[in-house]
Every structure is written in C-alpha cells, then in structure tokens.
Scaffold this active site. Structure first.
Site, PDB file in Angstrom:
ATOM      1  N   GLY A 146      32.627  30.539  29.365  1.00 32.07           N
ATOM      2  CA  GLY A 146      32.390  31.689  28.494  1.00 32.07           C
ATOM      3  C   GLY A 146      31.829  32.774  29.385  1.00 32.07           C
ATOM      4  CD  GLU A 147      29.920  37.052  31.135  1.00 33.67           C
ATOM      5  OE1 GLU A 147      31.148  37.049  31.359  1.00 33.67           O
ATOM      6  OE2 GLU A 147      29.077  37.218  32.033  1.00 33.67           O
ATOM      7  CB  SER A 148      26.997  32.495  33.085  1.00 33.92           C
ATOM      8  OG  SER A 148      27.189  33.605  33.928  1.00 33.92           O
ATOM      9  CB  CYS A 182      34.036  28.056  33.736  1.00 33.24           C
ATOM     10  SG  CYS A 182      34.781  29.514  34.403  1.00 33.24           S
ATOM     11  NE  ARG A 220      28.319  35.749  36.663  1.00 30.11           N
ATOM     12  CZ  ARG A 220      27.921  36.761  35.907  1.00 30.11           C
ATOM     13  NH1 ARG A 220      26.851  37.445  36.223  1.00 30.11           N
ATOM     14  NH2 ARG A 220      28.604  37.079  34.828  1.00 30.11           N
ATOM     15  CB  ILE A 238      39.506  32.037  32.712  1.00 30.59           C
ATOM     16  CG1 ILE A 238      40.738  31.255  32.229  1.00 30.59           C
ATOM     17  CG2 ILE A 238      39.407  33.382  31.997  1.00 30.59           C
ATOM     18  CD1 ILE A 238      40.636  30.784  30.779  1.00 30.59           C
ATOM     19  NE  ARG A 239      36.029  37.125  32.635  1.00 30.11           N
ATOM     20  CZ  ARG A 239      34.741  37.039  32.313  1.00 30.11           C
ATOM     21  NH1 ARG A 239      33.823  37.555  33.107  1.00 30.11           N
ATOM     22  NH2 ARG A 239      34.379  36.448  31.204  1.00 30.11           N
ATOM     23  CG  HIS A 246      38.007  27.378  31.029  1.00 27.52           C
ATOM     24  ND1 HIS A 246      37.329  27.515  29.841  1.00 27.52           N
ATOM     25  CD2 HIS A 246      37.635  28.426  31.788  1.00 27.52           C
ATOM     26  CE1 HIS A 246      36.582  28.598  29.874  1.00 27.52           C
ATOM     27  NE2 HIS A 246      36.747  29.183  31.041  1.00 27.52           N
ATOM     28  CD  GLU A 264      37.755  24.380  28.152  1.00 27.45           C
ATOM     29  OE1 GLU A 264      37.702  23.836  29.267  1.00 27.45           O
ATOM     30  OE2 GLU A 264      37.485  25.581  27.994  1.00 27.45           O
TER      31      GLU A 264
HETATM   32  N1  GLN Z   1      32.844  34.937  34.870  1.00 23.05           N
HETATM   33  C1  GLN Z   1      32.119  34.234  33.870  1.00 23.05           C
HETATM   34  C2  GLN Z   1      30.629  34.287  34.142  1.00 23.05           C
HETATM   35  O1  GLN Z   1      30.215  34.822  35.100  1.00 23.05           O
HETATM   36  C3  GLN Z   1      32.574  32.796  33.794  1.00 23.05           C
HETATM   37  C4  GLN Z   1      34.004  32.733  33.304  1.00 23.05           C
HETATM   38  C5  GLN Z   1      34.366  31.534  32.520  1.00 23.05           C
HETATM   39  O2  GLN Z   1      33.515  30.725  32.097  1.00 23.05           O
HETATM   40  N2  GLN Z   1      35.627  31.393  32.287  1.00 23.05           N
HETATM   41  O3  GLN Z   1      29.875  33.766  33.395  1.00 23.05           O
END
Ligand code: GLN
Length: 191
Positions: free
Chosen positions: A51-53, A82, A108, A139-140, A176, A178
């Site tokens: 997600g977004e940390s 992630c 990151r 993903i990122r 990811h 899942e």
């Molecule tokens: N770039 C996100 C972060 O810094 C992590 C991306 C992800 O969990 N797919 O949290």
C-alpha cells in the site's frame, strides 16, 4: 491441504489487505482484519500488506498500534510485503515512522513510478515445485540495499537489490505476492 488451521491477521489500515484475506481463506486458514491492538491478541500470524507505507504508519500511530505491533513482531510470525516491508524496516532513509524491527536498509520506490510496475518470474528454490517460477508483481516497490547480522537473503535481483529476506519469525518480500493466483509464498509463510 492444510495441517493446522491458523488464524492469520492482516493489518487492515490501508492497502491490499483484502487480497491477502482471499488467499488465506482459499488456503483453508482463518482471516482476521487487524485494525486495533486487541485484534492482535487472537491471531497466530500477521501479514502487513502493500500500500503506502507513510499512510499505514500514520494510521497505525493514530490507532495506537505502534507498540502493540512491535511487541507482536518480537514473538510471532510476521510477513511484510512491499509497503509492509518498509514499515518493518529499521532504516528507510526518510523521517517516516517505521516499526524498526528488522535491521535492513531499504530504498523506497526503487524501480520508479506506478507506471513502471512490472511482473518478474523468480526462481525460488525454497518453494514447493521450485522448477515453476514465481510471478512477482512489483508496484512502486522498494529494495533492500543492506541487511544486518543474521538476516537471511532469500532472493536478490543483483547485489544490493534484495527482494526477499528473513530473520527468524520476520519475513519480508519487496513485491506483491497476493495478486497472481500463485499461493506458494503464503504457503511457505504459513508452514
Ligand atoms: N512505494 C510504496 C511506499 O513507499 C510501496 C508500494 C507498494 O506497497 N506497492 O510505501
């Protein structure tokens, strides 16, 4: 086929928690969304999703989850994927709050933006049917640049581009797992 049925929590503050829930249920285990400290009391293992940390950290602080999560990480099985990996890491090179329970240095967004997402087939000898590559969705995604003492590197794309690591009860993957219908990493974590 499952042996013992486990109650598996997924930190459900933000990110891809429902997708992990589906895998857990399909593997015959019990899925529990973890939003409050008391939710940690009844689970055998915890997944911290992608997600977004920074968002996960901010909500965890708001819900007073930081100390309970640290305490859970000191004794039970935890898997960070992630953003979850970033949230567990000791060094992330920014001021964001992390649990700091895994002595790794993380970069990151190491592969660029959302539009640079990709799937990479990984050869993972520790999985069942190791001859079948594991499709890893990045993903990122972060990478681990350095690991501290006693941390096992289970996969890397290149030196200092570590994407799977483990220290005792704490397991991390940069991608990811899942999202592809391949449940072998979940099976590995829960076995
Ligand atoms: N770039 C996100 C972060 O810094 C992590 C991306 C992800 O969990 N797919 O949290």
């Amino acid at each position: 086929m499952v042996g013992k049925i486990l109650k598996v929590g997924v930190l459900a503050l933000q990110g891809a928690f429902r997708e992990h829930g589906k895998v857990i249920t399909e593997l015959g285990h019990q899925y529990k969304e973890v939003k409050l400290a008391k939710d940690l009391e009844s689970i055998d293992a915890l997944i911290i999703p992608g997600g977004e940390s920074t968002t996960i950290a901010r909500i965890a602080e708001e819900y007073q989850l930081i100390e309970p999560l640290k305490s859970f990480c000191s004794k039970e099985k935890v898997w960070g994927t992630c953003a979850g990996l970033i949230f567990l890491a000791k060094n992330v090179g920014t001021k964001q709050t992390t649990l700091g329970v895994l002595d790794v240095t993380v970069k990151r967004n190491a592969f660029g933006r959302q539009s640079d997402s990709f799937i990479k087939d990984l050869n993972l000898p520790f999985l069942t049917n190791p001859e079948i590559p594991f499709p890893a969705v990045f993903i990122r995604a972060p990478i681990i640049k350095e690991v501290g003492a006693d941390i096992k590197v289970l996969a890397q794309l290149a030196p200092q581009k570590i994407i799977i690591a483990q220290k005792q009860n704490i397991f991390v993957t940069a991608f990811h797992p899942e999202l592809t219908g391949d449940y072998r990493l979940h099976q590995f974590f829960l076995s």
